[in-house]
Design an enzyme around this catalytic site. Structure first.
Site, PDB file in Angstrom:
ATOM      1  N   TYR A 221       0.825  -1.216   0.000  1.00  0.00           N
ATOM      2  CA  TYR A 221       0.000   0.000   0.000  1.00  0.00           C
ATOM      3  C   TYR A 221       0.865   1.275   0.000  1.00  0.00           C
ATOM      4  O   TYR A 221       1.892   1.346   0.699  1.00  0.00           O
ATOM      5  CB  TYR A 221      -0.941   0.010   1.217  1.00  0.00           C
ATOM      6  CG  TYR A 221      -1.619   1.356   1.376  1.00  0.00           C
ATOM      7  CD1 TYR A 221      -2.679   1.708   0.542  1.00  0.00           C
ATOM      8  CD2 TYR A 221      -1.147   2.293   2.279  1.00  0.00           C
ATOM      9  CE1 TYR A 221      -3.252   2.956   0.634  1.00  0.00           C
ATOM     10  CE2 TYR A 221      -1.724   3.549   2.377  1.00  0.00           C
ATOM     11  CZ  TYR A 221      -2.775   3.884   1.548  1.00  0.00           C
ATOM     12  OH  TYR A 221      -3.329   5.126   1.625  1.00  0.00           O
ATOM     13  N   GLY A 222       0.393   2.288  -0.693  1.00  0.00           N
ATOM     14  CA  GLY A 222       1.096   3.557  -0.881  1.00  0.00           C
ATOM     15  C   GLY A 222       1.908   4.052   0.296  1.00  0.00           C
ATOM     16  O   GLY A 222       3.146   4.092   0.257  1.00  0.00           O
ATOM     17  N   LYS A 230       5.532   9.307   3.045  1.00  0.00           N
ATOM     18  CA  LYS A 230       5.450   9.521   4.496  1.00  0.00           C
ATOM     19  C   LYS A 230       6.748   9.114   5.193  1.00  0.00           C
ATOM     20  O   LYS A 230       7.174   9.755   6.154  1.00  0.00           O
ATOM     21  CB  LYS A 230       4.271   8.748   5.080  1.00  0.00           C
ATOM     22  CG  LYS A 230       2.932   9.011   4.391  1.00  0.00           C
ATOM     23  CD  LYS A 230       2.408  10.407   4.594  1.00  0.00           C
ATOM     24  CE  LYS A 230       0.978  10.515   4.072  1.00  0.00           C
ATOM     25  NZ  LYS A 230       0.395  11.834   4.191  1.00  0.00           N
ATOM     26  N   CYS A 274      -8.597  14.458   5.748  1.00  0.00           N
ATOM     27  CA  CYS A 274      -9.353  15.574   6.325  1.00  0.00           C
ATOM     28  C   CYS A 274      -9.367  16.797   5.407  1.00  0.00           C
ATOM     29  O   CYS A 274      -9.658  17.902   5.856  1.00  0.00           O
ATOM     30  CB  CYS A 274      -8.799  15.942   7.691  1.00  0.00           C
ATOM     31  SG  CYS A 274      -9.126  14.677   8.924  1.00  0.00           S
ATOM     32  N   GLY A 275      -9.024  16.621   4.139  1.00  0.00           N
ATOM     33  CA  GLY A 275      -9.275  17.699   3.189  1.00  0.00           C
ATOM     34  C   GLY A 275      -8.073  18.452   2.650  1.00  0.00           C
ATOM     35  O   GLY A 275      -8.251  19.517   2.040  1.00  0.00           O
ATOM     36  N   ASP A 297       0.172  17.658   0.196  1.00  0.00           N
ATOM     37  CA  ASP A 297       0.339  16.738   1.329  1.00  0.00           C
ATOM     38  C   ASP A 297       1.525  17.069   2.223  1.00  0.00           C
ATOM     39  O   ASP A 297       1.448  16.889   3.427  1.00  0.00           O
ATOM     40  CB  ASP A 297       0.483  15.301   0.793  1.00  0.00           C
ATOM     41  CG  ASP A 297       0.267  14.233   1.863  1.00  0.00           C
ATOM     42  OD1 ASP A 297      -0.728  14.349   2.606  1.00  0.00           O
ATOM     43  OD2 ASP A 297       1.071  13.310   1.955  1.00  0.00           O
ATOM     44  N   ARG A 423     -11.212  17.021  11.818  1.00  0.00           N
ATOM     45  CA  ARG A 423     -12.637  16.694  11.764  1.00  0.00           C
ATOM     46  C   ARG A 423     -13.202  16.755  13.160  1.00  0.00           C
ATOM     47  O   ARG A 423     -12.991  15.849  13.953  1.00  0.00           O
ATOM     48  CB  ARG A 423     -12.822  15.262  11.262  1.00  0.00           C
ATOM     49  CG  ARG A 423     -12.803  15.103   9.805  1.00  0.00           C
ATOM     50  CD  ARG A 423     -12.968  13.652   9.412  1.00  0.00           C
ATOM     51  NE  ARG A 423     -12.623  13.550   8.012  1.00  0.00           N
ATOM     52  CZ  ARG A 423     -13.514  13.584   7.025  1.00  0.00           C
ATOM     53  NH1 ARG A 423     -14.804  13.634   7.295  1.00  0.00           N
ATOM     54  NH2 ARG A 423     -13.128  13.527   5.774  1.00  0.00           N
ATOM     55  N   PHE A 517     -15.437  22.581   0.716  1.00  0.00           N
ATOM     56  CA  PHE A 517     -14.888  22.521  -0.646  1.00  0.00           C
ATOM     57  C   PHE A 517     -14.623  23.936  -1.198  1.00  0.00           C
ATOM     58  O   PHE A 517     -13.984  24.733  -0.524  1.00  0.00           O
ATOM     59  CB  PHE A 517     -15.798  21.667  -1.535  1.00  0.00           C
ATOM     60  CG  PHE A 517     -15.929  20.258  -0.993  1.00  0.00           C
ATOM     61  CD1 PHE A 517     -14.911  19.335  -1.170  1.00  0.00           C
ATOM     62  CD2 PHE A 517     -17.056  19.859  -0.265  1.00  0.00           C
ATOM     63  CE1 PHE A 517     -15.006  18.036  -0.647  1.00  0.00           C
ATOM     64  CE2 PHE A 517     -17.159  18.567   0.250  1.00  0.00           C
ATOM     65  CZ  PHE A 517     -16.128  17.664   0.056  1.00  0.00           C
ATOM     66  N   ASN A 520     -14.763  27.042   0.891  1.00  0.00           N
ATOM     67  CA  ASN A 520     -13.715  27.343   1.871  1.00  0.00           C
ATOM     68  C   ASN A 520     -12.909  28.582   1.462  1.00  0.00           C
ATOM     69  O   ASN A 520     -12.212  29.177   2.284  1.00  0.00           O
ATOM     70  CB  ASN A 520     -12.788  26.132   2.064  1.00  0.00           C
ATOM     71  CG  ASN A 520     -13.514  24.974   2.747  1.00  0.00           C
ATOM     72  OD1 ASN A 520     -14.466  25.184   3.499  1.00  0.00           O
ATOM     73  ND2 ASN A 520     -13.077  23.746   2.468  1.00  0.00           N
TER      74      ASN A 520
HETATM   75  P1  GDP Z   1      -6.440  14.518   2.551  1.00  0.00           P
HETATM   76  O1  GDP Z   1      -6.188  13.050   2.754  1.00  0.00           O
HETATM   77  O2  GDP Z   1      -6.154  15.320   3.781  1.00  0.00           O
HETATM   78  O3  GDP Z   1      -5.726  15.039   1.344  1.00  0.00           O
HETATM   79  O4  GDP Z   1      -7.993  14.695   2.306  1.00  0.00           O
HETATM   80  P2  GDP Z   1      -8.846  14.843   0.948  1.00  0.00           P
HETATM   81  O5  GDP Z   1      -8.786  16.221   0.391  1.00  0.00           O
HETATM   82  O6  GDP Z   1      -8.482  13.742   0.027  1.00  0.00           O
HETATM   83  O7  GDP Z   1     -10.313  14.632   1.506  1.00  0.00           O
HETATM   84  C1  GDP Z   1     -10.646  13.526   2.297  1.00  0.00           C
HETATM   85  C2  GDP Z   1     -12.141  13.402   2.387  1.00  0.00           C
HETATM   86  O8  GDP Z   1     -12.682  14.582   3.004  1.00  0.00           O
HETATM   87  C3  GDP Z   1     -12.823  13.265   1.037  1.00  0.00           C
HETATM   88  O9  GDP Z   1     -13.853  12.314   1.140  1.00  0.00           O
HETATM   89  C4  GDP Z   1     -13.394  14.640   0.795  1.00  0.00           C
HETATM   90  O10 GDP Z   1     -14.545  14.601  -0.007  1.00  0.00           O
HETATM   91  C5  GDP Z   1     -13.691  15.160   2.192  1.00  0.00           C
HETATM   92  N1  GDP Z   1     -13.576  16.638   2.270  1.00  0.00           N
HETATM   93  C6  GDP Z   1     -12.540  17.389   1.813  1.00  0.00           C
HETATM   94  N2  GDP Z   1     -12.768  18.716   1.996  1.00  0.00           N
HETATM   95  C7  GDP Z   1     -13.971  18.810   2.604  1.00  0.00           C
HETATM   96  C8  GDP Z   1     -14.770  19.919   3.062  1.00  0.00           C
HETATM   97  O11 GDP Z   1     -14.403  21.094   2.946  1.00  0.00           O
HETATM   98  N3  GDP Z   1     -15.955  19.609   3.654  1.00  0.00           N
HETATM   99  C9  GDP Z   1     -16.379  18.313   3.797  1.00  0.00           C
HETATM  100  N4  GDP Z   1     -17.553  18.099   4.387  1.00  0.00           N
HETATM  101  N5  GDP Z   1     -15.672  17.243   3.359  1.00  0.00           N
HETATM  102  C10 GDP Z   1     -14.485  17.482   2.787  1.00  0.00           C
HETATM  103  P1  PGA Z   2      -3.131  11.204   3.166  1.00  0.00           P
HETATM  104  O1  PGA Z   2      -1.965  10.115   3.266  1.00  0.00           O
HETATM  105  O2  PGA Z   2      -4.360  10.498   3.627  1.00  0.00           O
HETATM  106  O3  PGA Z   2      -2.671  12.260   4.119  1.00  0.00           O
HETATM  107  O4  PGA Z   2      -3.270  11.669   1.758  1.00  0.00           O
HETATM  108  C1  PGA Z   2      -1.678   9.121   2.342  1.00  0.00           C
HETATM  109  C2  PGA Z   2      -1.348   7.819   3.029  1.00  0.00           C
HETATM  110  O5  PGA Z   2      -2.258   7.034   3.299  1.00  0.00           O
HETATM  111  O6  PGA Z   2      -0.172   7.600   3.302  1.00  0.00           O
HETATM  112 MN    MN Z   3      -4.324  13.917   0.250  1.00  0.00          MN
END
Ligand code: GDP
Ligand code: PGA
Ligand code: MN
Length: 608
Positions: A221-222, A230, A274-275, A297, A423, A517, A520
């Site tokens: 896995y990644g 990471k 978490c976005g 990231d 979150r 989204f 923001n």
């Molecule tokens: P990362 O792993 O921190 O990069 O997170 P992602 O941008 O890939 O988002 C992870 C999850 O959070 C996805 O299912 C998104 O749809 C959701 N998400 C991202 N931004 C927001 C937001 O502003 N509001 C809500 N409710 N969900 C969000």
């Molecule tokens: P991310 O991390 O959820 O912060 O994008 C990727 C991972 O699973 O290593």
């Molecule tokens: Mn990400």
């Protein structure tokens, strides 16, 4: 000329780095691969390996007219996320790893893992994968070599890093590099049939921070296997950064351009899933504002000549969460993926050779889900997830229509604001500004978030995730907080302002109070207004909290009372956190700097 012979290598090694050749030979002798191949990062190599992966059954090639040059892999169902309980920081002392990491004595771990690695690559090819984290033209480029028996890793590393011959040349004949050793831990006996996603029940993701080494066993896995991400760019790099006076952080880097064409670079640390990726590719919904992406990231930050903090994204690709990504939540990600050259893992396959995941527009009538089963929508999607909640896309950053021109800049970009977020369904308001750098350090140090599917563990359970780095700090968490305090002292009034955000606050009825989204951008505009000293704020227990009236809500459907509720602070909820924070800081131990304790004391006083 060197005399080192690498068992399994055909022809001449493309380097005369004697120490590297000796290491590769030593690992090959231990792991006994059938062949050893130096990866060059070329398109021919990509074509050869992806073809082999398709023939092998690891990859399905997607329809060329829909997703050109793109592939789908379904992992073993037990190898879908980072394994924090199997992640180890093997510093010389237990105190060096600190209370937040799993520690094992390095000599003991080396002994144990050497036995696991013995013969672990039998019947497979060991790839020698040279890569650079950050621009190759950097003054002090951070280079690595990953030895891996996974072709999936090689092609993913081509997307995620500057991988291949140029990196090997940068290392030269005696340059330094981070040694990474990876095996899926599934040797093949002669005649044994291979599975599409080999891995091992037993997993170890191990780091030796003093010697800058990574040993990863048993997972494909990644986050466990793409060692540049990471493992190097956060865990090993955080230890390098402490020693060398810079910062390696789990942050996106966003370029925000105002209607007056003024540019602001904002970094934001949110825990996994978490976005970050979504905010990094933000499409602003407010008139005249534009946003571009530098990174989604990881941010490496160091002081520039003018004393400001400059950030570089060490990566070359996005490794994003697929579910939830669609043309309305993240149109820029969708456009990036349309350009092809991507690898998908654990999403669903449509009958016409495209990919699908939860919340993507246009639910098909029939799919093959991530487990390889037929899937049809039942009622309200009652058939279960078609894509795993932590399914991912892996795609080059430069395909993104809003990649900032500074993405390739070796000096990086000057950061004006750092956001912390997580979150939280309650307690934490939509946006507040820290009183000072040290208050910001306190906010980061006590950051909390509901657990997601990005790592094993109970989804939803709130945990402390300091600076969104809990699983990524390569040393003692108290020393890490001290490093933040020290950096602030060095940077003085040139340090970025620090903010706390929460896109995930819920109302009593359980729905998100803030639309998130693209919307923001309204919060980012408020952040800029604070940087420019254009708006007042309410002094609350959280810091300087935004007033709903100061957030540009033009054209937003969300009722103002929801926004007010998202911004509200309930002192009762904050008081409830106090014992949890006491417990957390106690857990972090005696190295937590006095500055953090003082900020906590000040919060308690504000709460009366
Ligand atoms: P990362 O792993 O921190 O990069 O997170 P992602 O941008 O890939 O988002 C992870 C999850 O959070 C996805 O299912 C998104 O749809 C959701 N998400 C991202 N931004 C927001 C937001 O502003 N509001 C809500 N409710 N969900 C969000
Ligand atoms: P991310 O991390 O959820 O912060 O994008 C990727 C991972 O699973 O290593
Ligand atoms: Mn990400």
């Amino acid at each position: 000329m060197t005399t080192t012979t690498i068992p399994g290598l055909e022809g001449q090694a493309p380097t005369d780095h004697a120490e590297m050749l000796a290491w590769v030979a030593e690992v090959a002798e231990l792991t006994q691969p059938e062949r050893v191949v130096f990866a060059d990062g070329s398109d021919e190599e990509w074509d050869r390996l992806t073809t082999e992966l398709v023939e092998h059954g690891t990859f399905v090639k997607l329809d060329e007219s829909k997703k050109p040059n793109s592939f789908l892999a379904q992992s073993d169902p037990k190898d879908v996320a980072r394994v924090e309980s199997r992640t180890f920081i093997c510093s010389e002392t237990a105190e060096g790893a600190g209370p937040t990491n799993n520690w094992r004595d390095p000599a003991e771990m080396r002994g144990h893992m050497t036995e696991l690695f013995r013969g672990s690559m039998r019947g497979r090819t060991m790839y020698v994968v040279p890569y650079c984290m950050g621009p190759l033209e950097a003054e002090d480029p951070k280079l690595g070599i990953e030895l891996s028996d996974s072709a999936y890793v090689v092609v993913s590393m081509k997307i995620m890093t500057r991988m291949g011959t140029a990196a090997l040349e940068k290392i030269g004949s005696d340059g330094e590099y981070v040694k990474g050793l990876h095996t899926v831990g599934a040797p093949l006996e002669p005649g044994q049939h291979d599975v599409p996603w080999p891995c091992n029940e037993e997993k170890y993701i191990t780091h030796f921070p003093e010697t800058r080494e990574i040993w990863s066993f048993g997972s494909g896995y990644g986050g466990n296997a793409l060692l540049g991400k990471k493992c190097f760019a956060l865990r090993i790099a955080s230890a390098m950064a402490r020693d060398e006076g810079w910062m390696a952080e789990h942050m996106l880097i966003l370029k925000l351009i105002s209607p007056e064409d003024k540019v602001y670079f904002i970094a934001a640390a949110f825990p996994a899933a978490c976005g970050k990726t979504n905010l990094a590719m933000l499409q602003p919904t407010i008139e005249g504002w534009r946003a571009e992406v530098v990174g989604d990231d990881i941010a490496w930050m160091r002081f520039g000549e003018d004393g400001r903090l400059f950030a570089v994204n060490p990566e070359y690709g996005f490794f994003g969460v697929a579910p939830g990504t669609n043309y309305s939540s993240n149109p820029n990600a969708m456009k990036t993926l349309e350009a092809g050259n991507s690898i998908y893992t654990n999403v669903a396959l449509t009958d016409d050779g495209d990919v699908w995941w939860e919340d993507l527009e246009g639910t098909p009538d029939h799919l093959i889900d991530w487990l390889g089963n037929d899937w049809t929508p039942v009622g309200d999607g009652g058939a279960g997830n078609a894509a795993h909640p932590n399914s991912r896309y892996c795609v080059p950053i430069n395909q993104c229509p809003v990649t900032a021109e500074e993405f390739n800049s070796p000096e990086g970009v000057p950061i004006s604001a750092i956001l912390f977020g997580g979150r939280r369904a309650d307690t934490v308001p939509l946006v507040s500004e820290a009183h000072s750098w040290n208050h910001g350090v306190y906010i980061g140090a006590t950051l909390s978030s509901g657990q997601t599917a990005a790592a094993e563990g109970k989804v939803g359970a709130v945990r402390r995730d300091p600076m969104a780095m809990l699983p990524f700090i390569g040393y003692n968490v108290g020393d890490y907080f001290q490093h933040w305090v020290d950096m602030g002292e060095r940077g003085g009034d040139k340090m970025p302002k620090v903010f706390l955000v929460n896109w995930f606050r819920k109302g009593a009825d359980g729905r998100f109070l803030w639309p998130g989204f693209g919307e923001n951008s309204r919060v980012l505009k408020w952040v800029v207004d604070r940087i420019e000293g254009r708006v007042e704020a309410d002094e609350t227990v959280a810091g300087f909290t935004a007033r709903a009236a100061d957030i540009d809500l033009t054209g937003l459907d969300t009722p103002v009372k929801d926004v007010e509720e998202a911004l509200a602070i309930d002192p009762e909820e904050w008081r409830r956190e106090l014992p949890l924070i006491t417990e957390w800081l106690d857990f972090c131990g005696p190295k937590v700097p006095s500055e953090v304790h003082e900020q906590f004391a000040a919060l308690k006083e504000r709460l009366g």
